[in-house]
Design an enzyme around this catalytic site. Structure first.
Site, PDB file in Angstrom:
ATOM      1  N   GLY A 240       0.883  -1.210   0.165  1.00  0.00           N
ATOM      2  CA  GLY A 240      -0.030   0.011   0.124  1.00  0.00           C
ATOM      3  C   GLY A 240       0.845   1.263   0.110  1.00  0.00           C
ATOM      4  CB  SER A 241       0.071   4.769   0.740  1.00  0.00           C
ATOM      5  OG  SER A 241      -0.454   4.606   2.147  1.00  0.00           O
ATOM      6  N   GLY A 245       2.178   2.328   5.514  1.00  0.00           N
ATOM      7  CA  GLY A 245       3.593   1.381   6.206  1.00  0.00           C
ATOM      8  C   GLY A 245       3.883   2.236   7.327  1.00  0.00           C
ATOM      9  CD  GLU A 262       7.410  -5.271  -1.751  1.00  0.00           C
ATOM     10  OE1 GLU A 262       7.907  -4.287  -2.270  1.00  0.00           O
ATOM     11  OE2 GLU A 262       8.274  -6.499  -1.572  1.00  0.00           O
ATOM     12  CB  CYS A 296       3.962  -0.192  -6.635  1.00  0.00           C
ATOM     13  SG  CYS A 296       4.055  -1.929  -6.846  1.00  0.00           S
TER      14      CYS A 296
END
Length: 509
Positions: A240-241, A245, A262, A296
């Site tokens: 995700g963003s 994170g 990630e 991403c």
């Protein structure tokens, strides 16, 4: 005019397709509405789990783990092999669901399912290659070695843009390593998640493996938070963003769990004066506009030498003007919809900020197809020519928005590439071997993925996937990424009949 499916057409297609994959469509009840980005309209309604259910799911997974860890790794590989075979049988159906829920064009949706099949192939081979080491001991009559053992329950939190593949990267490897998986998918792609789970559930039933090896939890952010914080989750893999994170990492660390993150990417291509511009244009356009800029690994910056930047910008703008935008399931479409209005608004806001910083919009921008799909958000992929890397350029905008910047010397280009908080993917287009080698060297790109004469997206499963800095540092998929899903033990075996101590210590009693 591009034909956009009606609400009833798309809903019927989605439910029929999910049913063919094994989903109990008739059992879907609830008041949570799911929508397709293709037309912005309702696909179905279903129910969500609450945070309290996470404890039950993890408990079942822990019980499954106690049985599964005793199964030899090659036998665990047999389950994954069957899973891969079933994925191949349902490839077209799963791709349809990916298109409907994530908005991917058909070839990219099929490519995502092929990634799932490929990671199963990789994991089956891996099931016979979970190697430890034997090291020389300094003590005679002793053997020093390391062994790898199953870790425990793996929690997976995935994002909408790869609603199937990222889960499979974790799941195929986790299963051969001896770990069950509890999956919290994106709220935006529930049917894809249920269909993937149903296919794996069939493989599990056929192989006689514990049913709770795979569980999927549809729910809101509170379900993901409960999974993150649960002490029974040995490894939490989250995609995700960077903002997400920052929340996940400390919470997992606080309970001494492992996390595999990630996160964001602000990926760049350096285009040198010696680059093959035909090659560069093709690589840049796919990396920047593919998946409507919602990967991403999407290319968000081009750093071009002053001798080619004008020509390259013109050629990119021309290519962007020819990109077919429309229904992602229609033949010939290359750019489908953005996931929702919030994503589109973020793109328009970034364009406004960039032009306010002196940038020039040279291609795209604005909505397309709003006359035929007023509830959907099709964006025209945009290019903004910038003189400097401003704050908005250094910030990831998850959209088909590409910034073009000039450079004078190669060292300066590398500095621009690295001068962002994210560190996922990067590439250089050059015919100069010295430039290519420098870009790959410790003095070059600081990203986890560093390419030469290819774009920033389109990674293969054989290599470990992930990035540095605010991208999180995690690695999934190939290479030795399997080690994240296992625990290591260092073993000393004394067969000498004596008891010498290491480093010559004398402790005679």
């Amino acid at each position: 005019m591009t034909s956009i499916p009606t609400q009833s057409e798309l809903s019927a297609l989605a439910l029929d397709t999910a049913r063919r994959c094994g989903v109990d469509v008739d059992g879907l009840t609830g008041d949570v509405v799911t929508r397709s980005p293709i037309n912005g309209q309702q696909v179905t309604t279903l129910g969500w789990r609450d945070a309290a259910y996470v404890d039950e799911a993890v408990g079942r997974a822990e019980e499954a783990f106690r049985a599964w860890r005793r199964v030899p790794a090659p036998a665990r590989g047999a389950l994954v092999k069957r899973f891969g075979e079933l994925l191949a049988e349902h490839k077209d159906d799963l791709a349809v669901l990916v298109s409907i829920e994530a908005g991917k064009i058909t070839s990219e949706a099929r490519g995502e399912i092929q990634e799932m099949i490929d990671i199963c192939d990789f994991a089956v081979g891996l099931s016979r290659q979970l190697y430890g080491r034997t090291m020389p001991s300094e003590r005679a009559g002793h053997r020093l070695m390391e062994t790898w053992h199953p870790l425990g329950v793996v929690g997976v939190v995935s994002a909408f843009n790869f609603p199937a593949a990222v889960w499979s990267w974790n799941t195929a490897v986790a299963l051969v390593c001896g770990d069950p998986v509890v999956w919290k998918p994106s709220e935006l792609t529930p049917l894809t998640s249920l269909a993937c789970h149903a296919v794996l559930a069939q493989a599990i039933a056929e192989q006689g493996a514990p049913e709770a090896l795979s569980q999927v939890l549809l729910g809101g952010p509170e379900v993901g938070q409960a999974l993150v914080e649960h002490p029974g989750v040995a490894l939490l893999s989250a995609t995700g963003s960077t903002r997400m994170g920052r929340l996940v990492g400390p919470r997992v660390a606080e309970r001494f769990g492992r996390s595999l993150l990630e996160l964001g990417g602000n990926n760049a291509a350096v285009v040198s004066g010696s680059a093959d511009l035909d090659l560069a244009v093709r690589g840049i356009v796919f990396s920047a506009a593919g998946t409507a800029g919602q990967r991403c690994t999407t290319m968000r910056r081009v750093i071009a030498h002053t001798s080619v930047v004008d020509e390259l910008t013109d050629r990119l703008a021309s290519a962007y003007g020819r990109l077919p935008i429309g229904n992602p399931m229609a033949d010939g479409t290359l750019v489908g919809p953005m996931i929702n209005q919030r994503a589109y608004d973020a793109m328009e806001s970034a364009i406004s900020a960039a032009t306010g910083d002196g940038g020039k919009l040279v291609a795209g921008g604005g909505r397309a197809l709003d006359d035929v799909a007023p509830d959907a958000f099709y964006a025209r992929p945009a290019i903004v020519r910038m003189d400097a890397q401003t704050e908005v350029v250094a910030r990831e905008t998850f959209a088909p928005l590409l910034y073009v910047l000039p450079y004078d010397d190669f060292a300066g280009a590398i500095e621009l590439n690295n001068a962002v908080p994210q560190g996922l993917s990067s590439s250089v287009f050059t015919s100069d071997q010295a430039e290519a080698e420098l870009f790959l060297s410790p003095e070059g790109s600081d990203c986890g993925i560093v390419n030469v004469n290819i774009g920033t997206s389109g990674a293969e499963i054989g290599g470990a996937f992930g990035g540095e800095k605010e991208t999180g540092g995690g690695r999934e998929s190939g290479s030795d990424a399997w080690r994240a899903y296992m625990r290591r033990a260092t073993n000393t075996v004394n067969f000498s009949g004596e008891l010498p101590l290491a480093q010559g210590v004398d402790f005679t009693v």
